[in-house]
Design a protein around this motif. Structure first.
Motif, PDB file in Angstrom:
ATOM      1  N   MET A   1      12.833  -4.247  30.584  1.00  0.00           N
ATOM      2  CA  MET A   1      12.100  -3.582  31.434  1.00  0.00           C
ATOM      3  C   MET A   1      11.563  -2.819  30.577  1.00  0.00           C
ATOM      4  N   LEU A   2      10.281  -2.108  31.125  1.00  0.00           N
ATOM      5  CA  LEU A   2       9.523  -1.242  30.127  1.00  0.00           C
ATOM      6  C   LEU A   2       8.775  -0.054  31.092  1.00  0.00           C
ATOM      7  N   ASP A   3       8.086   0.852  30.533  1.00  0.00           N
ATOM      8  CA  ASP A   3       7.467   1.913  31.035  1.00  0.00           C
ATOM      9  C   ASP A   3       5.973   1.309  31.397  1.00  0.00           C
ATOM     10  N   VAL A   4       5.310   1.694  32.281  1.00  0.00           N
ATOM     11  CA  VAL A   4       4.140   1.377  32.932  1.00  0.00           C
ATOM     12  C   VAL A   4       3.232   2.270  33.203  1.00  0.00           C
ATOM     13  N   ILE A   5       1.871   2.378  32.629  1.00  0.00           N
ATOM     14  CA  ILE A   5       0.746   3.425  33.211  1.00  0.00           C
ATOM     15  C   ILE A   5       0.278   2.911  34.244  1.00  0.00           C
ATOM     16  N   THR A   6      -0.029   3.921  35.465  1.00  0.00           N
ATOM     17  CA  THR A   6      -0.523   3.209  36.557  1.00  0.00           C
ATOM     18  C   THR A   6      -1.991   3.932  36.634  1.00  0.00           C
ATOM     19  N   SER A   7      -2.634   3.578  38.024  1.00  0.00           N
ATOM     20  CA  SER A   7      -3.935   4.136  38.177  1.00  0.00           C
ATOM     21  C   SER A   7      -4.263   5.543  38.192  1.00  0.00           C
ATOM     22  N   PRO A   8      -3.436   6.651  38.095  1.00  0.00           N
ATOM     23  CA  PRO A   8      -3.808   8.048  38.037  1.00  0.00           C
ATOM     24  C   PRO A   8      -4.422   8.126  36.374  1.00  0.00           C
ATOM     25  N   CYS A   9      -4.157   7.344  35.572  1.00  0.00           N
ATOM     26  CA  CYS A   9      -4.530   7.383  34.137  1.00  0.00           C
ATOM     27  C   CYS A   9      -6.004   7.071  33.954  1.00  0.00           C
ATOM     28  N   ILE A  10      -6.431   6.311  34.939  1.00  0.00           N
ATOM     29  CA  ILE A  10      -8.032   5.829  34.886  1.00  0.00           C
ATOM     30  C   ILE A  10      -8.942   6.802  34.772  1.00  0.00           C
ATOM     31  N   GLY A  11      -9.654   6.733  33.676  1.00  0.00           N
ATOM     32  CA  GLY A  11     -10.592   7.939  33.631  1.00  0.00           C
ATOM     33  C   GLY A  11     -10.292   9.145  33.214  1.00  0.00           C
ATOM     34  N   GLU A  12      -8.836   9.353  33.256  1.00  0.00           N
ATOM     35  CA  GLU A  12      -8.161  10.531  32.728  1.00  0.00           C
ATOM     36  C   GLU A  12      -7.921  10.591  31.434  1.00  0.00           C
ATOM     37  N   LYS A  13      -7.044   9.870  30.884  1.00  0.00           N
ATOM     38  CA  LYS A  13      -6.755   9.685  29.445  1.00  0.00           C
ATOM     39  C   LYS A  13      -6.327  10.929  28.948  1.00  0.00           C
ATOM     40  N   ALA A  14      -5.584  11.717  29.403  1.00  0.00           N
ATOM     41  CA  ALA A  14      -5.206  12.829  28.846  1.00  0.00           C
ATOM     42  C   ALA A  14      -4.756  13.037  27.375  1.00  0.00           C
ATOM     43  N   ALA A  15      -3.713  11.939  27.284  1.00  0.00           N
ATOM     44  CA  ALA A  15      -3.191  11.701  25.856  1.00  0.00           C
ATOM     45  C   ALA A  15      -1.925  12.476  25.416  1.00  0.00           C
ATOM     46  N   GLU A  16      -1.555  13.204  26.400  1.00  0.00           N
ATOM     47  CA  GLU A  16      -0.091  13.968  25.910  1.00  0.00           C
ATOM     48  C   GLU A  16       0.866  12.930  25.657  1.00  0.00           C
ATOM     49  N   CYS A  17       0.902  11.761  26.550  1.00  0.00           N
ATOM     50  CA  CYS A  17       1.857  10.649  26.248  1.00  0.00           C
ATOM     51  C   CYS A  17       1.990  10.133  24.918  1.00  0.00           C
ATOM     52  N   VAL A  18       0.686   9.896  24.559  1.00  0.00           N
ATOM     53  CA  VAL A  18       0.558   9.457  22.900  1.00  0.00           C
ATOM     54  C   VAL A  18       1.259  10.274  22.042  1.00  0.00           C
ATOM     55  N   ASP A  19       0.991  11.708  22.293  1.00  0.00           N
ATOM     56  CA  ASP A  19       1.677  12.552  21.204  1.00  0.00           C
ATOM     57  C   ASP A  19       3.105  12.635  21.349  1.00  0.00           C
ATOM     58  N   VAL A  20       3.754  12.444  22.452  1.00  0.00           N
ATOM     59  CA  VAL A  20       5.222  12.490  22.387  1.00  0.00           C
ATOM     60  C   VAL A  20       5.889  11.228  22.156  1.00  0.00           C
ATOM     61  N   CYS A  21       5.075  10.047  22.199  1.00  0.00           N
ATOM     62  CA  CYS A  21       5.809   8.576  21.957  1.00  0.00           C
ATOM     63  C   CYS A  21       6.457   8.790  20.378  1.00  0.00           C
ATOM     64  N   PRO A  22       7.758   8.482  20.529  1.00  0.00           N
ATOM     65  CA  PRO A  22       8.489   8.381  19.065  1.00  0.00           C
ATOM     66  C   PRO A  22       8.126   7.084  18.429  1.00  0.00           C
ATOM     67  N   VAL A  23       7.540   6.075  19.182  1.00  0.00           N
ATOM     68  CA  VAL A  23       7.660   4.904  18.466  1.00  0.00           C
ATOM     69  C   VAL A  23       6.059   4.145  18.324  1.00  0.00           C
ATOM     70  N   ASP A  24       5.137   5.177  18.709  1.00  0.00           N
ATOM     71  CA  ASP A  24       3.707   4.839  18.931  1.00  0.00           C
ATOM     72  C   ASP A  24       3.443   3.678  19.583  1.00  0.00           C
ATOM     73  N   CYS A  25       4.019   3.427  20.773  1.00  0.00           N
ATOM     74  CA  CYS A  25       3.795   2.318  21.532  1.00  0.00           C
ATOM     75  C   CYS A  25       2.594   2.380  22.612  1.00  0.00           C
ATOM     76  N   ILE A  26       2.037   3.463  22.569  1.00  0.00           N
ATOM     77  CA  ILE A  26       0.947   3.636  23.692  1.00  0.00           C
ATOM     78  C   ILE A  26      -0.552   3.460  22.958  1.00  0.00           C
ATOM     79  N   LYS A  27      -1.145   2.450  23.564  1.00  0.00           N
ATOM     80  CA  LYS A  27      -2.466   2.339  22.849  1.00  0.00           C
ATOM     81  C   LYS A  27      -3.606   2.698  23.837  1.00  0.00           C
ATOM     82  N   GLU A  28      -4.701   2.716  23.215  1.00  0.00           N
ATOM     83  CA  GLU A  28      -5.856   3.418  24.130  1.00  0.00           C
ATOM     84  C   GLU A  28      -6.696   1.833  24.723  1.00  0.00           C
ATOM     85  N   GLY A  29      -7.094   1.745  25.995  1.00  0.00           N
ATOM     86  CA  GLY A  29      -7.825   0.728  26.408  1.00  0.00           C
ATOM     87  C   GLY A  29      -9.312   1.347  26.711  1.00  0.00           C
TER      88      GLY A  29
END
Length: 78
Positions: A1-29
């Motif tokens: 299982m994993l975490d999934v980013i869904t539609s509210p992120c489209i066009g938003e890309k606020a990046a707070e999630c990137v800043d708090v990720c301890p393993v740098d697993c969130i990548k920008e598309g």
């Protein structure tokens, strides 16, 4: 299982999630961020940091957002 980013992120890309990720697993598309399923440790830090409530554990993704599970996996298969 994993975490999934869904539609509210489209066009938003606020990046707070990137800043708090301890393993740098969130990548920008092109249109949103994605979580690498091979790197994510399922700590949940990104879920609480997301200002648009776009992140869910895979088992809790709303039915209308289920296609984002595959979209996320496909992003990392490129």
């Amino acid at each position: 299982m994993l975490d999934v980013i869904t539609s509210p992120c489209i066009g938003e890309k606020a990046a707070e999630c990137v800043d708090v990720c301890p393993v740098d697993c969130i990548k920008e598309g092109e249109d949103q961020y994605y979580i690498d399923p091979d790197t994510c440790i399922e700590c949940g830090a990104c879920e609480s940091a997301c200002p648009v409530a776009a992140i869910y554990h895979e088992s809790f993704v709303p039915d209308e957002e289920l296609d984002f599970i595959d979209k996320n996996r496909e992003f990392f298969q490129k």
